[in-house]
Design a protein around this motif. Structure first.
Motif, short mmCIF file in Angstrom:
data_model
loop_
_atom_site.label_atom_id
_atom_site.label_comp_id
_atom_site.label_asym_id
_atom_site.label_seq_id
_atom_site.Cartn_x
_atom_site.Cartn_y
_atom_site.Cartn_z
N PRO A 66 0.76 -1.30 -0.30
CA PRO A 66 0.14 0.03 0.21
C PRO A 66 0.61 1.39 -0.41
CG PRO A 66 0.17 -1.11 2.16
CD PRO A 66 1.48 -1.91 1.22
N GLU A 67 0.31 2.03 -0.76
CA GLU A 67 0.97 3.24 -0.96
C GLU A 67 0.14 4.63 0.59
OE1 GLU A 67 3.51 4.90 -3.96
OE2 GLU A 67 2.26 4.34 -4.95
N ILE A 68 1.06 5.02 1.04
CA ILE A 68 -0.06 6.30 1.90
C ILE A 68 -0.60 7.64 0.88
CG2 ILE A 68 0.61 7.95 3.77
CD1 ILE A 68 2.63 5.30 5.18
N GLY A 69 -1.11 7.84 1.16
CA GLY A 69 -1.81 9.45 0.71
C GLY A 69 -1.38 10.74 1.22
N ILE A 70 -1.34 11.39 0.62
CA ILE A 70 -1.23 12.82 1.12
C ILE A 70 -1.84 13.29 1.60
CG2 ILE A 70 -2.56 13.93 -1.00
CD1 ILE A 70 1.31 15.21 0.28
N GLY A 71 -2.91 12.83 1.89
CA GLY A 71 -4.19 13.36 2.94
C GLY A 71 -4.19 12.66 3.94
N LEU A 72 -3.22 11.57 4.24
CA LEU A 72 -2.83 11.34 5.27
C LEU A 72 -1.56 11.27 5.68
CD1 LEU A 72 -3.32 8.76 7.56
CD2 LEU A 72 -2.27 7.05 6.18
N SER A 73 -0.68 11.82 5.00
CA SER A 73 0.66 12.53 5.16
C SER A 73 0.73 13.45 6.15
CB SER A 73 1.32 12.41 4.57
OG SER A 73 1.94 11.55 3.15
N LEU A 74 -0.69 14.52 5.32
CA LEU A 74 -0.93 15.67 5.47
C LEU A 74 -1.58 15.86 7.28
CD1 LEU A 74 -0.63 19.09 5.35
CD2 LEU A 74 -2.77 18.58 4.05
N GLY A 75 -2.38 14.81 7.19
CA GLY A 75 -3.55 14.56 8.80
C GLY A 75 -2.01 14.23 10.34
N VAL A 76 -1.08 13.58 9.65
CA VAL A 76 0.06 11.97 10.89
C VAL A 76 0.53 14.09 11.04
CG1 VAL A 76 1.77 10.63 10.84
CG2 VAL A 76 -0.38 9.94 9.88
N ILE A 77 1.30 14.39 9.90
CA ILE A 77 2.29 15.36 10.13
C ILE A 77 1.59 16.51 10.98
CG2 ILE A 77 4.04 17.57 9.25
CD1 ILE A 77 4.20 15.40 7.09
N THR A 78 1.02 17.19 10.79
CA THR A 78 -0.24 17.88 11.41
C THR A 78 0.04 17.69 13.12
OG1 THR A 78 -1.24 19.13 9.54
CG2 THR A 78 -1.70 19.92 11.57
N GLY A 79 -0.61 16.53 12.90
CA GLY A 79 -1.31 15.41 14.06
C GLY A 79 0.25 14.98 15.26
N VAL A 80 1.21 14.58 14.60
CA VAL A 80 2.38 14.34 15.17
C VAL A 80 2.78 16.26 16.42
CG1 VAL A 80 4.94 14.03 15.42
CG2 VAL A 80 2.62 12.53 14.75
N MET A 81 2.96 16.72 15.07
CA MET A 81 3.54 18.38 15.67
C MET A 81 2.68 18.81 16.68
SD MET A 81 6.71 17.36 14.15
CE MET A 81 6.88 19.26 14.76
#
Length: 338
Positions: free
Chosen positions: A292-307
């Protein structure tokens, strides 16, 4: 996105113009006798909001002309690079503390550091884009590098309490000292002075050398990180540039919080691991491995949430420590700053 040459030139020209205006307003010596004034928190806050506002407006422009995917990649890259730039600030803070840079000259040092960082990252972006176009296997190397960087960030964070790194005695600084004598005191913002008929370098030049070497190391880490989110050279460049613009204003705004962001390194490490895994999965997918590939939507959500979680947890810990009667971190007084 297919970006014509005139858009590239217009973007770079606009950024140079913004820096020129910043330089003219912020670094204008209000008095020939006293030189540049100290940078206050209120002034830094307004400039930080200004630069973040420009970055957001630009992102909406990317969304309007390039679509949702391009805008998501830009914002994910900007957030990642902005988070990494905060880590830069911690190192800049330690460097200027080690060299005892007078506060009124710190924003000049930071300006030079930002220009060096822009040049370094521009070179790395050009090289990285060519490597990616040549062979997709480079994503394996980038992914492993980011995971290694994450481990190193955590290791340095855990180790820092017991073994503080002395940036004033780095290899680059020692090399400069071998060829030129160094003055004991600062001579304004001058890099060299003539004393007793011989050219001496000032501590200001040593600070710039230390920051330049640091910028090089950060460029090696940050460029693979953003290439894991987008392979568009224009988005990579603009996300990096907007993250670096306003960095020196952010430095003075966060100066009193440097010791309070206790978990920032852990958050950055988590983001690095996430992007590293994303790059490895992308490389496997390019080589026809069914993953599976990680989409940009999930990437944006993870980065925002973690920081966000990292910053909130750090501030809660800092406030909790103060309530328990521990000595709170000292915050530099800005009451005298204009």
């Amino acid at each position: 996105m297919d970006i014509p040459l005139w858009v590239w030139l217009a973007t770079i020209g606009a950024m140079i113009a913004i820096l020129a205006v910043d330089l003219a307003i912020v670094d204008h010596p209000w008095s020939k006798k006293t030189g540049p004034r100290e940078f206050g928190i209120k002034q830094a806050a307004w400039w930080a909001v200004f630069y973040i506002g420009i970055a957001i407006v630009f992102g909406f422009g990317v969304w309007y002309f390039g679509g949702t995917t391009a805008a998501g990649e830009y914002f994910a890259g900007f957030l990642t690079e902005k988070s990494l730039s905060v880590d830069n600030l911690f190192v800049f803070y330690m460097i200027m503390t080690a060299f005892a840079v007078p506060k009124r000259y710190q924003h000049e040092v930071l300006l030079v550091g930002i220009v060096i960082a822009l040049v370094m990252r521009g070179i790395f972006i050009a090289v990285g884009a060519q490597m990616i176009n040549a062979f997709s296997e480079v994503f394996y190397a980038f992914g492993v590098l980011l995971i290694y960087t994450a481990v190193k960030i955590v290791h340095d964070h855990v180790k820092s309490d017991d073994d503080e790194k002395d940036f004033s005695d780095s290899f680059a600084v020692r090399t400069v000292r071998k060829f030129w004598p160094v003055t004991e005191d600062y001579h304004g913002a001058r890099l060299t002075v003539v004393q007793q008929g011989r050219r001496h370098v000032t501590p200001m030049l040593m600070v710039i050398v230390a920051i330049g070497v640091t910028d090089l190391m950060f460029a090696v880490d940050s460029i693979p990180a953003i290439f894991g989110l987008t392979q568009d050279p224009y988005l990579v460049f603009t996300a990096n540039a907007f993250a670096l613009l306003g960095l020196r204003q952010l430095y003075f705004l966060l100066a009193g919080l440097m010791d309070r962001l206790a978990y920032i390194s852990w958050g950055l490490a988590a983001v690095m691991v996430f992007i590293g895994v994303k790059m490895i999965l992308h490389a496997l997918h390019e080589n026809h491995v069914p993953v599976p590939e990680i989409g940009i939507g999930l990437s944006l959500g993870v980065i925002t949430g973690v920081m966000t979680l990292t910053i909130v947890a750090s501030l809660l810990r800092s406030r909790g420590s103060g309530r328990k009667g521990e000595r709170p971190d000292e915050v530099p007084s800005e009451s005298s700053a204009e």
